[in-house]
Motif scaffolding. Structure first.
Motif, PDB file in Angstrom:
ATOM      1  N   ALA A  81     -16.475 -32.582 -95.916  1.00  0.00           N
ATOM      2  CA  ALA A  81     -15.899 -33.002 -94.637  1.00  0.00           C
ATOM      3  C   ALA A  81     -14.779 -32.042 -94.225  1.00  0.00           C
ATOM      4  O   ALA A  81     -14.135 -31.397 -95.059  1.00  0.00           O
ATOM      5  CB  ALA A  81     -15.350 -34.421 -94.755  1.00  0.00           C
ATOM      6  N   ALA A  82     -14.551 -31.967 -92.925  1.00  0.00           N
ATOM      7  CA  ALA A  82     -13.474 -31.126 -92.397  1.00  0.00           C
ATOM      8  C   ALA A  82     -12.117 -31.698 -92.780  1.00  0.00           C
ATOM      9  O   ALA A  82     -11.961 -32.912 -92.950  1.00  0.00           O
ATOM     10  CB  ALA A  82     -13.591 -31.028 -90.881  1.00  0.00           C
ATOM     11  N   LEU A  83     -11.137 -30.816 -92.900  1.00  0.00           N
ATOM     12  CA  LEU A  83      -9.783 -31.237 -93.257  1.00  0.00           C
ATOM     13  C   LEU A  83      -8.959 -31.447 -91.995  1.00  0.00           C
ATOM     14  O   LEU A  83      -9.104 -30.717 -91.016  1.00  0.00           O
ATOM     15  CB  LEU A  83      -9.107 -30.178 -94.125  1.00  0.00           C
ATOM     16  N   PRO A  84      -8.061 -32.450 -91.987  1.00  0.00           N
ATOM     17  CA  PRO A  84      -7.154 -32.605 -90.851  1.00  0.00           C
ATOM     18  C   PRO A  84      -6.149 -31.460 -90.837  1.00  0.00           C
ATOM     19  O   PRO A  84      -5.848 -30.876 -91.888  1.00  0.00           O
ATOM     20  CB  PRO A  84      -6.472 -33.946 -91.120  1.00  0.00           C
ATOM     21  N   PRO A  85      -5.623 -31.119 -89.658  1.00  0.00           N
ATOM     22  CA  PRO A  85      -4.684 -29.990 -89.552  1.00  0.00           C
ATOM     23  C   PRO A  85      -3.290 -30.370 -90.039  1.00  0.00           C
ATOM     24  O   PRO A  85      -2.359 -30.547 -89.253  1.00  0.00           O
ATOM     25  CB  PRO A  85      -4.696 -29.676 -88.059  1.00  0.00           C
ATOM     26  N   ALA A  86      -3.140 -30.511 -91.347  1.00  0.00           N
ATOM     27  CA  ALA A  86      -1.845 -30.877 -91.931  1.00  0.00           C
ATOM     28  C   ALA A  86      -1.752 -30.244 -93.315  1.00  0.00           C
ATOM     29  O   ALA A  86      -2.739 -30.210 -94.057  1.00  0.00           O
ATOM     30  CB  ALA A  86      -1.711 -32.386 -92.030  1.00  0.00           C
ATOM     31  N   PRO A  87      -0.582 -29.740 -93.688  1.00  0.00           N
ATOM     32  CA  PRO A  87      -0.446 -29.115 -95.015  1.00  0.00           C
ATOM     33  C   PRO A  87      -0.500 -30.125 -96.157  1.00  0.00           C
ATOM     34  O   PRO A  87      -1.033 -29.847 -97.228  1.00  0.00           O
ATOM     35  CB  PRO A  87       0.912 -28.417 -94.946  1.00  0.00           C
ATOM     36  N   ALA A  88       0.094 -31.311 -95.939  1.00  0.00           N
ATOM     37  CA  ALA A  88       0.106 -32.353 -96.969  1.00  0.00           C
ATOM     38  C   ALA A  88      -0.990 -33.366 -96.667  1.00  0.00           C
ATOM     39  O   ALA A  88      -1.063 -33.908 -95.558  1.00  0.00           O
ATOM     40  CB  ALA A  88       1.461 -33.042 -97.013  1.00  0.00           C
ATOM     41  N   LEU A  89      -1.851 -33.619 -97.658  1.00  0.00           N
ATOM     42  CA  LEU A  89      -3.006 -34.489 -97.462  1.00  0.00           C
ATOM     43  C   LEU A  89      -3.065 -35.564 -98.541  1.00  0.00           C
ATOM     44  O   LEU A  89      -2.419 -35.451 -99.583  1.00  0.00           O
ATOM     45  CB  LEU A  89      -4.303 -33.671 -97.502  1.00  0.00           C
ATOM     46  N   GLN A  90      -3.872 -36.572 -98.274  1.00  0.00           N
ATOM     47  CA  GLN A  90      -4.237 -37.560 -99.282  1.00  0.00           C
ATOM     48  C   GLN A  90      -5.760 -37.590 -99.361  1.00  0.00           C
ATOM     49  O   GLN A  90      -6.437 -37.819 -98.349  1.00  0.00           O
ATOM     50  CB  GLN A  90      -3.709 -38.944 -98.918  1.00  0.00           C
ATOM     51  N   LEU A  91      -6.290 -37.356-100.563  1.00  0.00           N
ATOM     52  CA  LEU A  91      -7.738 -37.424-100.760  1.00  0.00           C
ATOM     53  C   LEU A  91      -8.150 -38.867-101.025  1.00  0.00           C
ATOM     54  O   LEU A  91      -7.490 -39.592-101.772  1.00  0.00           O
ATOM     55  CB  LEU A  91      -8.169 -36.545-101.936  1.00  0.00           C
ATOM     56  N   PHE A  92      -9.279 -39.242-100.433  1.00  0.00           N
ATOM     57  CA  PHE A  92      -9.805 -40.603-100.514  1.00  0.00           C
ATOM     58  C   PHE A  92     -11.162 -40.551-101.205  1.00  0.00           C
ATOM     59  O   PHE A  92     -12.024 -39.740-100.848  1.00  0.00           O
ATOM     60  CB  PHE A  92      -9.934 -41.148 -99.090  1.00  0.00           C
ATOM     61  N   LEU A  93     -11.353 -41.422-102.212  1.00  0.00           N
ATOM     62  CA  LEU A  93     -12.619 -41.462-102.940  1.00  0.00           C
ATOM     63  C   LEU A  93     -12.837 -42.869-103.481  1.00  0.00           C
ATOM     64  O   LEU A  93     -11.971 -43.426-104.158  1.00  0.00           O
ATOM     65  CB  LEU A  93     -12.605 -40.445-104.090  1.00  0.00           C
ATOM     66  N   ARG A  94     -14.006 -43.444-103.199  1.00  0.00           N
ATOM     67  CA  ARG A  94     -14.323 -44.776-103.696  1.00  0.00           C
ATOM     68  C   ARG A  94     -14.521 -44.732-105.219  1.00  0.00           C
ATOM     69  O   ARG A  94     -15.062 -43.759-105.755  1.00  0.00           O
ATOM     70  CB  ARG A  94     -15.610 -45.294-103.048  1.00  0.00           C
ATOM     71  N   PRO A  95     -14.114 -45.800-105.935  1.00  0.00           N
ATOM     72  CA  PRO A  95     -14.284 -45.821-107.395  1.00  0.00           C
ATOM     73  C   PRO A  95     -15.735 -45.654-107.842  1.00  0.00           C
ATOM     74  O   PRO A  95     -16.001 -45.024-108.866  1.00  0.00           O
ATOM     75  CB  PRO A  95     -13.735 -47.201-107.785  1.00  0.00           C
ATOM     76  N   GLU A  96     -16.681 -46.218-107.088  1.00  0.00           N
ATOM     77  CA  GLU A  96     -18.092 -46.098-107.486  1.00  0.00           C
ATOM     78  C   GLU A  96     -18.650 -44.692-107.287  1.00  0.00           C
ATOM     79  O   GLU A  96     -19.740 -44.378-107.753  1.00  0.00           O
ATOM     80  CB  GLU A  96     -18.948 -47.121-106.718  1.00  0.00           C
ATOM     81  N   ASP A  97     -17.883 -43.830-106.576  1.00  0.00           N
ATOM     82  CA  ASP A  97     -18.336 -42.458-106.362  1.00  0.00           C
ATOM     83  C   ASP A  97     -17.798 -41.486-107.414  1.00  0.00           C
ATOM     84  O   ASP A  97     -18.183 -40.315-107.436  1.00  0.00           O
ATOM     85  CB  ASP A  97     -17.925 -41.988-104.964  1.00  0.00           C
ATOM     86  N   VAL A  98     -16.882 -41.948-108.255  1.00  0.00           N
ATOM     87  CA  VAL A  98     -16.396 -41.120-109.365  1.00  0.00           C
ATOM     88  C   VAL A  98     -17.499 -41.074-110.436  1.00  0.00           C
ATOM     89  O   VAL A  98     -17.959 -42.108-110.905  1.00  0.00           O
ATOM     90  CB  VAL A  98     -15.097 -41.693-109.958  1.00  0.00           C
ATOM     91  N   ILE A  99     -17.928 -39.886-110.798  1.00  0.00           N
ATOM     92  CA  ILE A  99     -19.040 -39.723-111.748  1.00  0.00           C
ATOM     93  C   ILE A  99     -18.497 -39.304-113.113  1.00  0.00           C
ATOM     94  O   ILE A  99     -17.875 -38.235-113.250  1.00  0.00           O
ATOM     95  CB  ILE A  99     -20.049 -38.673-111.252  1.00  0.00           C
TER      96      ILE A  99
END
Length: 364
Positions: A268-286
């Motif tokens: 996915a594209a990144l928002p135009p900001a230097p500081a970010l928060q990554l989002f990931l559902r627990p069921e998607d962690v492999i």
């Protein structure tokens, strides 16, 4: 097939609805269209404006601005009796001194056609799973049975619109789940356009054709349950709907970020900001069976394992990401094939296709 794919017309349309109570804005220029035969859920926390919106549609309150149209007829200022809807409240709102049959037949006209009313009541009780309950009184019924009677009463006049104000929230979990399935099945059989207010994410995702997520009097996102869950378009939706992992990151490339010592890629594209928060559902962690030097793969220590029935929750401490915690949810079959023990070091993949980035600091 979803109503949108059938080419059905809009049944209910709201444009620029606003409602203020003194200095408090309960609704702020809300616009929404609901197609004929569609089941739509208004989802949001307390005070977000969802019940206010329902009350405006029902004519129980009037907007300060905006319009409401039902089948292209302006009903913004129409009396409730002129709006062709049935409504079910959280509190059931049955008349305690009337029998089940009289409660259901209360809105049927003309009053003197008693035989026709009796047949209609019997049909509705069969429909909601309470055959033979005509002569009982509300006090003799369980909560789930009372809500079935309330639903039958709302459907008695064959309305074009069904409004549901948190109809299942007062019931215990087992009854709620059963009634939720029955309600969805009944709505599909009848094809009645339905709008339900709920604060229960699981309920909205399970029952709706589309979900409308509201916050602070505005609509944050409208989409199918899968779209709301998988592709939240705002930080609020991502935090409010479902569980998620959040990792602080900094932009390091076009679709690349840095988390601690690790470089991660996102589809996915990144928002135009230097500081970010990554989002990931627990069921998607492999959790992988063996280490491979692959993109978006890190080592993590198994910190805790919590059995949860259908899914087991694993707390992971990723190496090279000081102070961060990851949660993975796995099925029992995976643990049968790959047993895990606390303290074990395991390779973990954070799939690029499932990672989303939002601007800002840690969520509240």
């Amino acid at each position: 097939m979803k109503p949108a794919e059938n080419g059905l017309s809009d049944h209910l349309t709201m444009r620029g609805l606003s409602r203020r109570f003194g200095s408090f804005t309960a609704l702020d220029a809300v616009s929404l269209s609901i197609r004929k035969g569609e089941f739509v859920c208004l989802l949001g926390p307390s005070g977000c404006g969802k019940t206010t919106l329902l009350r405006l549609i029902a004519g129980l309150d009037l907007p300060d601005a905006g319009s409401i149209a039902l089948q292209a007829r302006d009903i913004t200022r129409a009396a409730p009796a002129q709006r062709d809807y049935g409504i079910v409240f959280q509190s059931y709102a049955l008349f305690p001194n009337l029998s089940v049959a009289d409660n259901i037949a209360y809105g049927l006209k003309p009053r003197h056609e008693r035989q026709r009313h009796r047949l209609r009541v019997r049909e509705l009780l069969d429909m909601v799973g309470l055959p033979g309950a005509e002569d009982k009184y509300p006090a003799q019924l369980s909560g789930g049975q009372q809500q079935r009677v309330a639903l039958a009463r709302a459907l008695a006049t064959s309305p074009g619109l069904l409004l549901l104000d948190e109809p299942l929230s007062a019931l215990d979990a087992r009854v709620r789940d059963r009634l939720r399935e029955e309600l969805k099945g009944l709505q599909q059989r009848l094809g009645v356009t339905t709008l339900m207010v709920t604060h229960d994410q699981e309920e909205a995702l399970a029952i709706a054709d589309r979900v409308v997520v509201m916050n602070a009097g505005r609509i944050e996102q409208i989409g199918t349950p899968a779209e709301i869950y998988r592709q939240p378009c705002s930080r609020f939706v991502a935090e409010f709907v479902g569980e998620a992992n959040w990792l602080p990151a900094t932009t390091s490339g076009v679709q690349e970020v840095r988390v601690g010592n690790h470089q991660l890629r996102l589809d996915a594209a990144l928002p135009p900001a230097p500081a970010l928060q990554l989002f990931l559902r627990p069921e998607d962690v492999i959790i992988k069976p063996r280490w491979e030097n692959a993109p978006n793969t890190v080592l993590a220590r198994v910190d805790n394992i919590s059995f949860g029935g259908a899914l087991t929750r694993i707390r992971l401490l990723p190496e090279g990401m000081p102070g961060q915690v990851l949660y993975a949810e796995v099925c029992p079959g995976m643990l049968d094939r790959q047993p895990l023990v606390p303290g074990e070091i395991v390779p973990v993949e954070l799939p690029a296709a499932r990672l989303l980035a939002f601007a800002g600091d840690l969520p509240c």
